[in-house]
Every structure is written in structure tokens, then in C-alpha cells.
Design an enzyme around this catalytic site. Structure first.
Site, PDB file in Angstrom:
ATOM      1  N   CYS A   1       0.832  -1.202   0.000  1.00 43.98           N
ATOM      2  CA  CYS A   1       0.000   0.000   0.000  1.00 43.98           C
ATOM      3  C   CYS A   1       0.872   1.259   0.000  1.00 43.98           C
ATOM      4  O   CYS A   1       1.389   1.656   1.050  1.00 43.98           O
ATOM      5  CB  CYS A   1      -0.903  -0.028   1.232  1.00 43.98           C
ATOM      6  SG  CYS A   1      -1.901   1.451   1.445  1.00 43.98           S
TER       7      CYS A   1
ATOM      8  N   CYS B   1      -0.364   4.158   2.111  1.00 43.83           N
ATOM      9  CA  CYS B   1      -0.116   3.958   3.544  1.00 43.83           C
ATOM     10  C   CYS B   1       1.353   4.205   3.882  1.00 43.83           C
ATOM     11  O   CYS B   1       1.671   4.855   4.877  1.00 43.83           O
ATOM     12  CB  CYS B   1      -0.453   2.525   3.951  1.00 43.83           C
ATOM     13  SG  CYS B   1      -2.074   1.964   3.405  1.00 43.83           S
ATOM     14  N   ASP B   2       2.269   3.668   3.088  1.00 38.70           N
ATOM     15  CA  ASP B   2       3.666   3.592   3.511  1.00 38.70           C
ATOM     16  C   ASP B   2       4.636   4.385   2.638  1.00 38.70           C
ATOM     17  O   ASP B   2       5.836   4.426   2.933  1.00 38.70           O
ATOM     18  CB  ASP B   2       4.108   2.114   3.539  1.00 38.70           C
ATOM     19  CG  ASP B   2       3.309   1.326   4.570  1.00 38.70           C
ATOM     20  OD1 ASP B   2       2.926   1.929   5.593  1.00 38.70           O
ATOM     21  OD2 ASP B   2       3.067   0.134   4.356  1.00 38.70           O
TER      22      ASP B   2
HETATM   23  C1  LIG Z   1       1.240  -3.758   5.036  1.00 39.51           C
HETATM   24  C2  LIG Z   1       0.009  -2.907   5.097  1.00 39.51           C
HETATM   25  C3  LIG Z   1       0.069  -1.618   5.590  1.00 39.51           C
HETATM   26  C4  LIG Z   1      -1.069  -0.836   5.659  1.00 39.51           C
HETATM   27  N1  LIG Z   1      -0.959   0.413   6.183  1.00 39.51           N
HETATM   28  C5  LIG Z   1      -2.073   1.188   6.267  1.00 39.51           C
HETATM   29  C6  LIG Z   1      -1.979   2.508   6.804  1.00 39.51           C
HETATM   30  O1  LIG Z   1      -0.905   2.969   7.222  1.00 39.51           O
HETATM   31  N2  LIG Z   1      -3.112   3.248   6.837  1.00 39.51           N
HETATM   32  C7  LIG Z   1      -4.315   2.781   6.369  1.00 39.51           C
HETATM   33  O2  LIG Z   1      -5.318   3.503   6.432  1.00 39.51           O
HETATM   34  N3  LIG Z   1      -4.427   1.538   5.839  1.00 39.51           N
HETATM   35  C8  LIG Z   1      -3.333   0.742   5.780  1.00 39.51           C
HETATM   36  N4  LIG Z   1      -3.431  -0.494   5.218  1.00 39.51           N
HETATM   37  C9  LIG Z   1      -4.729  -0.926   4.667  1.00 39.51           C
HETATM   38  C10 LIG Z   1      -5.626  -1.396   5.816  1.00 39.51           C
HETATM   39  O3  LIG Z   1      -4.931  -2.345   6.597  1.00 39.51           O
HETATM   40  C11 LIG Z   1      -6.909  -2.009   5.278  1.00 39.51           C
HETATM   41  O4  LIG Z   1      -7.583  -1.064   4.463  1.00 39.51           O
HETATM   42  C12 LIG Z   1      -7.818  -2.420   6.434  1.00 39.51           C
HETATM   43  O5  LIG Z   1      -7.154  -3.334   7.266  1.00 39.51           O
HETATM   44  C13 LIG Z   1      -9.114  -3.058   5.907  1.00 39.51           C
HETATM   45  O6  LIG Z   1      -9.843  -3.472   7.020  1.00 39.51           O
HETATM   46  P1  LIG Z   1     -10.941  -4.622   6.898  1.00 39.51           P
HETATM   47  O7  LIG Z   1     -11.455  -4.813   8.287  1.00 39.51           O
HETATM   48  O8  LIG Z   1     -11.888  -4.294   5.828  1.00 39.51           O
HETATM   49  O9  LIG Z   1     -10.181  -5.920   6.398  1.00 39.51           O
HETATM   50  P2  LIG Z   1      -8.912  -6.711   7.008  1.00 39.51           P
HETATM   51  O10 LIG Z   1      -8.040  -5.856   7.838  1.00 39.51           O
HETATM   52  O11 LIG Z   1      -8.322  -7.420   5.832  1.00 39.51           O
HETATM   53  O12 LIG Z   1      -9.595  -7.790   7.963  1.00 39.51           O
HETATM   54  C14 LIG Z   1     -10.320  -8.873   7.459  1.00 39.51           C
HETATM   55  C15 LIG Z   1     -10.720  -9.785   8.616  1.00 39.51           C
HETATM   56  O13 LIG Z   1     -11.609 -10.784   8.120  1.00 39.51           O
HETATM   57  C16 LIG Z   1     -11.210 -12.054   8.606  1.00 39.51           C
HETATM   58  N5  LIG Z   1     -11.691 -13.062   7.656  1.00 39.51           N
HETATM   59  C17 LIG Z   1     -11.240 -13.332   6.394  1.00 39.51           C
HETATM   60  N6  LIG Z   1     -11.956 -14.340   5.846  1.00 39.51           N
HETATM   61  C18 LIG Z   1     -12.894 -14.689   6.782  1.00 39.51           C
HETATM   62  C19 LIG Z   1     -13.936 -15.655   6.808  1.00 39.51           C
HETATM   63  N7  LIG Z   1     -14.157 -16.504   5.788  1.00 39.51           N
HETATM   64  N8  LIG Z   1     -14.714 -15.752   7.933  1.00 39.51           N
HETATM   65  C20 LIG Z   1     -14.502 -14.906   8.992  1.00 39.51           C
HETATM   66  N9  LIG Z   1     -13.528 -13.970   9.012  1.00 39.51           N
HETATM   67  C21 LIG Z   1     -12.720 -13.880   7.922  1.00 39.51           C
HETATM   68  C22 LIG Z   1      -9.700 -11.963   8.736  1.00 39.51           C
HETATM   69  O14 LIG Z   1      -9.216 -12.948   9.659  1.00 39.51           O
HETATM   70  C23 LIG Z   1      -9.571 -10.535   9.282  1.00 39.51           C
HETATM   71  O15 LIG Z   1      -9.747 -10.544  10.676  1.00 39.51           O
HETATM   72  C24 LIG Z   1      -2.316  -1.317   5.175  1.00 39.51           C
HETATM   73  C25 LIG Z   1      -2.389  -2.623   4.655  1.00 39.51           C
HETATM   74  C26 LIG Z   1      -1.254  -3.421   4.639  1.00 39.51           C
HETATM   75  C27 LIG Z   1      -1.354  -4.827   4.107  1.00 39.51           C
END
Ligand SMILES: Cc1cc2nc3c(=O)[nH]c(=O)nc-3n(C[C@H](O)[C@H](O)[C@H](O)COP(=O)(O)OP(=O)(O)OC[C@H]3O[C@@H](n4cnc5c(N)ncnc54)[C@H](O)[C@@H]3O)c2cc1C
Length: 345
Positions: free
Chosen positions: A135, A138-139
Site C-alpha cells: 500500500c 499507507c507507507d
Molecule cells: C502492510 C500494510 C500496511 C497498511 N498500512 C495502512 C496505513 O498505514 N493506513 C491505512 O489507512 N491503511 C493501511 N493499510 C490498509 C488497511 O490495513 C486495510 O484497508 C484495512 O485493514 C481493511 O480493514 P478490513 O477490516 O476491511 O479488512 P482486514 O483488515 O483485511 O480484515 C479482514 C478480517 O476478516 C477475517 N476473515 C477473512 N476471511 C474470513 C472468513 N471466511 N470468515 C470470517 N472472518 C474472515 C480476517 O481474519 C480478518 O480478521 C495497510 C495494509 C497493509 C497490508
């Protein structure tokens, strides 16, 4: 067979936690399924500098732990396991989990995220979040004055490269073929930028560095016929180069975690993202094509994919679920979906 829950939240990333806080404060006693990656993608990163309310930045793990504490304080329950299959036709709906359990629930918020594809290069498991990222938004700002690599050849790779060029000294786009998949306009913008170079027919095979120093270099292979990593792995003749770089960004797409929706009436787009009912204005609602199923975070948002937007849609999904549960008859097979109107304000 378990009791019937009012609300199950699938996913314990930012979106799921935000939904859990709102739902728990509304006395819906949400059950949060953690999935295989408790805490979600933010647990992969060290510093988050763009989440509102943390002027000095905050660690990804710390932000997630705080969110979980907040949800638990209001009564959210967390449970291990992922949804493997969903029967959304009956009422209550039934969710089959990886633990062998079956959950029954009146409403479901799906916040299962979208996993960034990884290349499979040596060193990536150790260095993800330590100079290796998926990302740039983000970084990117951590790489002022660095030389960085972007892996990919589509529009998102061009976007990442153009964004990184604001900070980095140089950006090299590694692409395994000699022509880009990106749209002509995006490709042109990247090609015309003085600080962006292209390494054609080239692939990453190893990233070097440590969690203390971050990324310090990378090994790449190239071959005039393209797809050089395949030739390299088969023991063929490739050109190998060591590059001094301070950052590597993967931009080869995301996989939304929606496999368990494949045989349901929830609408998915061609890439597998959940389609919410807002039509062209997807942010208008978190409702999906199935009554009582709401979607939040990266799993319904191929465009922004930020922690703050995931938290925002998480709160929307909990509010939408609360409104729906209030109006839905307890035993109806097809409960009516309340249509928001100005009178609701
Ligand atoms: C390396 C990195 C750095 C980042 N840095 C930033 C930053 O600095 N600032 C920023 O704003 N964003 C950042 N992001 C982006 C940010 O992390 C994501 O936009 C955010 O985490 C999305 O949140 P989410 O809850 O939608 O999904 P996720 O964080 O992907 O969480 C998904 C969840 O669903 C669960 N899950 C998956 N499949 C299933 C299933 N079948 N049944 C039940 N549960 C399931 C997983 O275990 C997890 O707990 C970064 C991403 C990465 C990879």
C-alpha cells in the site's frame, strides 16, 4: 445447534471492530468471528500515520488491540473461526465455520477484507511491514529519498509508482512481460515521469534486509522472453541483478475474501468484491442483495482500501443492521428491508 444470534460480524479487522463497537453499544450483543488473521491487515504493519486521532502515529497492532478492547468493553464477544459456507436463504441464516460449529444468526455483517496478492519472493514473510508493503498510500511517505521497486504492470501498479515518485528518489517498476496491462493513459503518465523507470521482462526473486534495518536490497531476474522467474526456477539461463533499494511495493492485485458467498444470492463483482445496494453510489448503504446481510471495509471497496474508510463503513453496516433488525419480523423467511427516506432523519 447453537442459539440464534441477533448479529454475527465476520472479520476482526478495522471494519469488523468498528461494526462491533457500534453494534455492542446498541445492545445487539454481536459475535465477532476472528477469521484466520485476527486483527486483519493492520497487524502486518508497524506504523500507521494517517488514522485520525493519533498525531504521532500508532502501531498497527496497538490500533487493533485498542479497537478490540473498546468493542469488548461494550459486550462484543470474539470467537475463533472463519465462515466456510453460508446458507442465507432460511431464517435464521446459518453459517458453517472452520471449527466445525454452525452459527445461526438473524443478521450478518461481512467484513472479511481483501488480501493483497504476494509475489512469493524469499524474505517477504519477514519483511512485510518493514520496508515491504502492499500500500503506497499507507507507507510511501516512509521512503523519502529512497530508491524503491514497484512490482506489477496494471493500473494499480502505475498509481502506486506515480504516488511513490513524490517521495522516493527513484521508482523502478518491475514487470514480468514487455508490455503493460495498465490503461494507456495511466501507462503514459508513468512512462513520462522523470523519476520512474521500467525493468521489462524482470521479476523479483528475493528481498534483503531485516526487521531492524528494513529493506536494503533485492535480487531480480530477467529474460528476454518474459516470465523469467519460471525459467529461473526451472534452472534455465537468466540474467540476475542485485539492486540497492530501500523499499518494495507489491501492486499485483487483491483477492476479496468472499469464497463462502459464491453459492449465495449475495452479488459479487467480477473480481469477487461484494456489491452493495447503492448502485452507482456504493457508499449510500452497506446492504447487499440478501436481506439482513451487510458488507463493510475492503471486502466491498476495491477503490479506497484504507483503515479509516474501513472503520467508516463498519459503523455504517452496524447502523444499517440495527435499523433492519428493529423492522424485521423475528420469524419471517423474507423480512422487509426498510427503505431509508428523509422522514427517517
Ligand atoms: C502492510 C500494510 C500496511 C497498511 N498500512 C495502512 C496505513 O498505514 N493506513 C491505512 O489507512 N491503511 C493501511 N493499510 C490498509 C488497511 O490495513 C486495510 O484497508 C484495512 O485493514 C481493511 O480493514 P478490513 O477490516 O476491511 O479488512 P482486514 O483488515 O483485511 O480484515 C479482514 C478480517 O476478516 C477475517 N476473515 C477473512 N476471511 C474470513 C472468513 N471466511 N470468515 C470470517 N472472518 C474472515 C480476517 O481474519 C480478518 O480478521 C495497510 C495494509 C497493509 C497490508
Amino acid at each position: 445447534m447453537s442459539d440464534v444470534h441477533d448479529l454475527v460480524v465476520a472479520g476482526s479487522g478495522v471494519a469488523g471492530l468498528s461494526a462491533a463497537v457500534y453494534a455492542a453499544r446498541a445492545d445487539l450483543d454481536p459475535l465477532v468471528l476472528e477469521g484466520d488473521e485476527p486483527g486483519g491487515q493492520l497487524t502486518l504493519t508497524t506504523d500507521v500515520e494517517n488514522y485520525l486521532g493519533f498525531p504521532d502515529g500508532v502501531g498497527g497492532m496497538e490500533l487493533i488491540q485498542r479497537g478490540r478492547d473498546q468493542a469488548e468493553r461494550f459486550g462484543a464477544e470474539f470467537r475463533h473461526g472463519s465462515i466456510e459456507a453460508a446458507d442465507l436463504d432460511g431464517r435464521p441464516m446459518e453459517l458453517s465455520l472452520s471449527t466445525g460449529e454452525t452459527l445461526r444468526t438473524r443478521a450478518l455483517v461481512v467484513a472479511t477484507g481483501a488480501s493483497a496478492r504476494w509475489v512469493g519472493a524469499d524474505g517477504e514473510d519477514e519483511l512485510m511491514g518493514y520496508g515491504l508493503s502492499t500500500c503506497a498510500t499507507c507507507d510511501g511517505a516512509f521512503h523519502r529519498g529512497d530508491d524503491v521497486l514497484v512490482v506489477g504492470g496494471g493500473d494499480s501498479a502505475m498509481e502506486e509508482a506515480l504516488f511513490l515518485a513524490k517521495f522516493a528518489d527513484s521508482v523502478t517498476v518491475l514487470h514480468r512481460r514487455a508490455d503493460l496491462r495498465a490503461s494507456e493513459i495511466m501507462a503514459e503518465r508513468a512512462r513520462e515521469h522523470d523519476d520512474i523507470e521500467f525493468a521489462w521482462n524482470t521479476e523479483l526473486v528475493a528481498i534483503h534486509g531485516s526487521t531492524e534495518e528494513g529493506v536494503t536490497g533485492a535480487t531480480v531476474v530477467s529474460h528476454p522472453d518474459g516470465h523469467p522467474a519460471e525459467t529461473y526456477e526451472a534452472g534455465g539461463d537468466v540474467t540476475m541483478d542485485e539492486l540497492d533499494v530501500g523499499g518494495v511495493f507489491y501492486a499485483i492485485g487483491h483477492e476479496p475474501n468472499t469464497e463462502f458467498f459464491r453459492d449465495t444470492a449475495v452479488e459479487l463483482d467480477d473480481s469477487g468484491y461484494v456489491q452493495t445496494a447503492g448502485g452507482g453510489d456504493a457508499w449510500a448503504t452497506t446492504e447487499t442483495a440478501v436481506d439482513g446481510v451487510f458488507a463493510a471495509g475492503d471486502v466491498m471497496d476495491p477503490d479506497y482500501q484504507q483503515a479509516v474508510t474501513a472503520a467508516g463503513t463498519g459503523s455504517m453496516a452496524a447502523l444499517d443492521a440495527e435499523t433492519w433488525l428493529e423492522a424485521a419480523p423475528l420469524d419471517s423467511a423474507q423480512p422487509a428491508v426498510p427503505v431509508p427516506s428523509e422522514a427517517d432523519d
